[in-house]
Design a protein around this motif. Structure first.
Motif, PDB file in Angstrom:
ATOM      1  N   VAL A  86       1.151  -1.041   0.375  1.00 29.06           N
ATOM      2  CA  VAL A  86      -0.203  -0.197  -0.122  1.00 29.06           C
ATOM      3  C   VAL A  86       0.813   1.082  -0.027  1.00 29.06           C
ATOM      4  CG1 VAL A  86      -1.519   1.522   1.423  1.00 29.06           C
ATOM      5  CG2 VAL A  86      -2.007  -1.442   0.933  1.00 29.06           C
ATOM      6  N   GLU A  87       1.893   0.861   0.679  1.00 26.58           N
ATOM      7  CA  GLU A  87       2.502   2.267   0.896  1.00 26.58           C
ATOM      8  C   GLU A  87       3.245   2.688  -0.424  1.00 26.58           C
ATOM      9  OE1 GLU A  87       5.894   3.960   3.603  1.00 26.58           O
ATOM     10  OE2 GLU A  87       6.078   2.694   4.062  1.00 26.58           O
ATOM     11  N   GLN A  88       3.811   1.259  -1.085  1.00 31.30           N
ATOM     12  CA  GLN A  88       4.720   1.890  -2.473  1.00 31.30           C
ATOM     13  C   GLN A  88       3.393   2.464  -3.340  1.00 31.30           C
ATOM     14  OE1 GLN A  88       6.679  -2.432  -3.496  1.00 31.30           O
ATOM     15  NE2 GLN A  88       7.562  -2.526  -1.820  1.00 31.30           N
ATOM     16  N   HIS A  89       2.680   1.286  -3.190  1.00 33.52           N
ATOM     17  CA  HIS A  89       1.646   2.328  -4.344  1.00 33.52           C
ATOM     18  C   HIS A  89       1.061   3.722  -4.352  1.00 33.52           C
ATOM     19  CE1 HIS A  89      -1.678   2.315  -7.244  1.00 33.52           C
ATOM     20  NE2 HIS A  89      -2.909   2.863  -6.418  1.00 33.52           N
ATOM     21  N   ILE A  90       1.147   4.023  -2.412  1.00 37.73           N
ATOM     22  CA  ILE A  90       0.906   5.493  -2.447  1.00 37.73           C
ATOM     23  C   ILE A  90       1.872   6.141  -3.078  1.00 37.73           C
ATOM     24  CG2 ILE A  90       1.066   7.028  -0.093  1.00 37.73           C
ATOM     25  CD1 ILE A  90      -0.609   5.462   0.899  1.00 37.73           C
ATOM     26  N   HIS A  91       3.409   5.997  -2.868  1.00 38.79           N
ATOM     27  CA  HIS A  91       4.253   6.580  -2.745  1.00 38.79           C
ATOM     28  C   HIS A  91       4.590   6.275  -5.044  1.00 38.79           C
ATOM     29  CE1 HIS A  91       7.408   5.237  -0.022  1.00 38.79           C
ATOM     30  NE2 HIS A  91       6.553   6.183   0.357  1.00 38.79           N
ATOM     31  N   SER A  92       4.311   5.761  -5.795  1.00 38.95           N
ATOM     32  CA  SER A  92       3.787   5.672  -7.164  1.00 38.95           C
ATOM     33  C   SER A  92       2.850   6.952  -7.548  1.00 38.95           C
ATOM     34  CB  SER A  92       2.810   4.558  -7.560  1.00 38.95           C
ATOM     35  OG  SER A  92       4.418   3.445  -7.236  1.00 38.95           O
ATOM     36  N   PHE A  93       2.094   6.888  -6.590  1.00 38.48           N
ATOM     37  CA  PHE A  93       0.786   8.007  -7.118  1.00 38.48           C
ATOM     38  C   PHE A  93       1.812   9.415  -7.016  1.00 38.48           C
ATOM     39  CE2 PHE A  93      -3.124  10.969  -6.339  1.00 38.48           C
ATOM     40  CZ  PHE A  93      -2.994  11.058  -7.344  1.00 38.48           C
ATOM     41  N   LEU A  94       2.537   9.803  -5.362  1.00 37.13           N
ATOM     42  CA  LEU A  94       3.247  10.775  -5.307  1.00 37.13           C
ATOM     43  C   LEU A  94       4.638  11.008  -6.130  1.00 37.13           C
ATOM     44  CD1 LEU A  94       3.976  10.946  -1.711  1.00 37.13           C
ATOM     45  CD2 LEU A  94       2.188  12.253  -2.326  1.00 37.13           C
ATOM     46  N   GLU A  95       5.282  10.367  -6.890  1.00 35.93           N
ATOM     47  CA  GLU A  95       6.218   9.983  -7.663  1.00 35.93           C
ATOM     48  C   GLU A  95       5.487  10.824  -8.957  1.00 35.93           C
ATOM     49  OE1 GLU A  95       8.610   6.488  -7.961  1.00 35.93           O
ATOM     50  OE2 GLU A  95       8.185   6.568  -5.912  1.00 35.93           O
ATOM     51  N   VAL A  96       4.764  10.638  -9.244  1.00 37.80           N
ATOM     52  CA  VAL A  96       4.146  10.830 -10.718  1.00 37.80           C
ATOM     53  C   VAL A  96       3.096  12.271 -10.721  1.00 37.80           C
ATOM     54  CG1 VAL A  96       4.049   8.661 -11.943  1.00 37.80           C
ATOM     55  CG2 VAL A  96       2.202   9.814 -10.847  1.00 37.80           C
ATOM     56  N   LEU A  97       3.534  12.740  -9.669  1.00 37.39           N
ATOM     57  CA  LEU A  97       2.347  13.744  -9.919  1.00 37.39           C
ATOM     58  C   LEU A  97       3.785  15.639 -10.231  1.00 37.39           C
ATOM     59  CD1 LEU A  97       0.335  13.735  -6.603  1.00 37.39           C
ATOM     60  CD2 LEU A  97      -0.302  14.245  -8.703  1.00 37.39           C
ATOM     61  N   PRO A  98       4.778  15.148  -9.936  1.00 39.70           N
ATOM     62  CA  PRO A  98       5.847  16.327 -10.149  1.00 39.70           C
ATOM     63  C   PRO A  98       5.202  16.254 -11.933  1.00 39.70           C
ATOM     64  CG  PRO A  98       5.741  15.888  -8.467  1.00 39.70           C
ATOM     65  CD  PRO A  98       5.227  14.285  -9.038  1.00 39.70           C
ATOM     66  N   LEU A  99       6.045  15.003 -12.123  1.00 35.74           N
ATOM     67  CA  LEU A  99       5.699  15.107 -13.750  1.00 35.74           C
ATOM     68  C   LEU A  99       4.940  14.754 -14.454  1.00 35.74           C
ATOM     69  CD1 LEU A  99       7.834  14.524 -15.834  1.00 35.74           C
ATOM     70  CD2 LEU A  99       7.199  11.662 -15.229  1.00 35.74           C
ATOM     71  N   THR A 100       3.518  14.575 -13.807  1.00 36.89           N
ATOM     72  CA  THR A 100       2.569  14.809 -14.684  1.00 36.89           C
ATOM     73  C   THR A 100       1.530  16.688 -14.744  1.00 36.89           C
ATOM     74  OG1 THR A 100       1.748  12.975 -13.644  1.00 36.89           O
ATOM     75  CG2 THR A 100      -0.155  14.484 -14.808  1.00 36.89           C
ATOM     76  N   ALA A 101       2.291  17.209 -13.681  1.00 35.52           N
ATOM     77  CA  ALA A 101       2.038  18.629 -13.711  1.00 35.52           C
ATOM     78  C   ALA A 101       2.891  19.084 -14.256  1.00 35.52           C
ATOM     79  CB  ALA A 101       2.304  18.729 -12.212  1.00 35.52           C
ATOM     80  N   ALA A 102       4.151  18.567 -14.201  1.00 40.89           N
ATOM     81  CA  ALA A 102       4.949  19.820 -15.707  1.00 40.89           C
ATOM     82  C   ALA A 102       4.910  18.701 -17.223  1.00 40.89           C
ATOM     83  CB  ALA A 102       6.973  19.287 -15.428  1.00 40.89           C
ATOM     84  N   ALA A 103       4.315  18.262 -17.377  1.00 45.04           N
ATOM     85  CA  ALA A 103       3.502  17.706 -18.113  1.00 45.04           C
ATOM     86  C   ALA A 103       2.917  18.606 -19.154  1.00 45.04           C
ATOM     87  CB  ALA A 103       3.473  16.154 -18.728  1.00 45.04           C
ATOM     88  N   PHE A 104       1.392  18.559 -18.413  1.00 41.23           N
ATOM     89  CA  PHE A 104       0.483  19.151 -18.379  1.00 41.23           C
ATOM     90  C   PHE A 104       0.478  20.704 -18.712  1.00 41.23           C
ATOM     91  CE2 PHE A 104      -2.659  16.201 -15.328  1.00 41.23           C
ATOM     92  CZ  PHE A 104      -2.690  15.015 -16.978  1.00 41.23           C
ATOM     93  N   THR A 105       1.447  21.300 -17.818  1.00 43.63           N
ATOM     94  CA  THR A 105       1.657  22.629 -17.840  1.00 43.63           C
ATOM     95  C   THR A 105       2.332  23.083 -19.887  1.00 43.63           C
ATOM     96  OG1 THR A 105       2.064  22.460 -16.081  1.00 43.63           O
ATOM     97  CG2 THR A 105       3.111  24.672 -16.928  1.00 43.63           C
ATOM     98  N   THR A 106       2.683  22.086 -19.378  1.00 42.44           N
ATOM     99  CA  THR A 106       4.096  21.716 -21.178  1.00 42.44           C
ATOM    100  C   THR A 106       3.310  21.674 -22.187  1.00 42.44           C
ATOM    101  OG1 THR A 106       5.615  21.540 -20.295  1.00 42.44           O
ATOM    102  CG2 THR A 106       5.630  20.653 -22.414  1.00 42.44           C
ATOM    103  N   CYS A 107       2.268  20.820 -22.143  1.00 40.17           N
ATOM    104  CA  CYS A 107       1.158  20.512 -22.648  1.00 40.17           C
ATOM    105  C   CYS A 107      -0.045  22.497 -23.187  1.00 40.17           C
ATOM    106  CB  CYS A 107      -0.149  20.053 -22.971  1.00 40.17           C
ATOM    107  SG  CYS A 107       0.606  18.132 -23.380  1.00 40.17           S
ATOM    108  N   LEU A 108      -0.131  23.227 -22.120  1.00 38.86           N
ATOM    109  CA  LEU A 108      -0.982  23.965 -22.219  1.00 38.86           C
ATOM    110  C   LEU A 108      -0.786  25.264 -22.168  1.00 38.86           C
ATOM    111  CD1 LEU A 108      -2.630  23.254 -18.600  1.00 38.86           C
ATOM    112  CD2 LEU A 108      -4.016  23.438 -20.791  1.00 38.86           C
ATOM    113  N   HIS A 109       1.275  25.318 -22.449  1.00 43.87           N
ATOM    114  CA  HIS A 109       1.750  26.115 -23.323  1.00 43.87           C
ATOM    115  C   HIS A 109       2.897  25.939 -24.408  1.00 43.87           C
ATOM    116  CE1 HIS A 109       0.528  28.883 -19.575  1.00 43.87           C
ATOM    117  NE2 HIS A 109       0.295  27.866 -18.932  1.00 43.87           N
ATOM    118  N   TRP A 110       2.337  24.959 -25.035  1.00 43.58           N
ATOM    119  CA  TRP A 110       2.581  24.497 -26.574  1.00 43.58           C
ATOM    120  C   TRP A 110       3.792  25.826 -26.885  1.00 43.58           C
ATOM    121  CZ3 TRP A 110       5.818  20.192 -26.662  1.00 43.58           C
ATOM    122  CH2 TRP A 110       6.197  19.870 -27.234  1.00 43.58           C
ATOM    123  N   ASP A 111       3.231  26.465 -26.604  1.00 44.89           N
ATOM    124  CA  ASP A 111       4.226  28.151 -27.558  1.00 44.89           C
ATOM    125  C   ASP A 111       4.962  28.607 -27.101  1.00 44.89           C
ATOM    126  OD1 ASP A 111       2.053  28.937 -25.342  1.00 44.89           O
ATOM    127  OD2 ASP A 111       2.350  31.008 -26.705  1.00 44.89           O
TER     128      ASP A 111
END
Length: 183
Positions: A86-111
């Protein structure tokens, strides 16, 4: 932000349950503080600064650093204490959040990405500038309150527990295993 708050509190609860203060202790708790900084700085930049190539680079670099630090964290933790699935699964979720936020922000500001790749753009593209339309103080205050309540407070409490346990251990007299037991 709630995607960060809920798993952060769940992870802190897992650390309490596994008695982190008497296992991996201050070292692991300090790594948690480092990861919060690696995730928090780009969040602050994204909320308060104009998203430009500098901010996007900060987000991407911080996401990569956070991922590397997360690997270090789990490597340390699994050597010192039980890390449940369960803790490993929580870690997995927390690990991808910064990458996901960066990817979403990049898509929103592709220019901005396109300008940086082409080498064009303006000199201001590589400066930290305030948002042209800043978020409201109420909104930023609510996020700050959530971060304080769900991230800073629990992990500060964790660090205090870990430091106290280390200090208590340092105050204990050394155990001489060769000496006969006292009656």
């Amino acid at each position: 932000m709630p995607l960060w708050f809920v798993p952060a509190v769940a992870d802190w609860l897992m650390h309490r349950r596994s008695d982190i203060e008497h296992t991996s202790g201050v070292r692991e708790s300090a790594i948690h503080a480092l990861m919060m900084t690696e995730a928090g700085l780009p969040v602050v930049a994204g909320l308060t600064a104009k998203v430009n190539p500098l901010v996007l680079s900060l987000m991407g670099g911080a996401a990569l650093a956070h991922g590397a630090t997360a690997l270090w964290d789990v490597s340390l933790a699994t050597d010192e204490r039980e890390v449940t699935p369960v803790e490993q699964h929580i870690h997995s979720f927390l690990e991808v959040l910064p990458l996901t936020a960066a990817a979403f922000t990049t898509c929103l500001h592709w220019d901005q990405v396109r300008n940086a790749i082409k080498g064009g753009g303006r000199a201001d593209d590589w400066k930290l500038l305030p948002k042209e339309r800043p978020l409201s103080a109420g909104y930023l205050g609510a996020i700050a309150a959530g971060v304080g309540l769900c991230i800073v407070l629990p992990y500060t409490e964790e660090m205090i527990r870990c430091v106290r346990a280390r200090n208590d251990k340092a105050d204990d007299p050394p155990v001489d295993e060769a000496a006969p037991p006292t009656p």
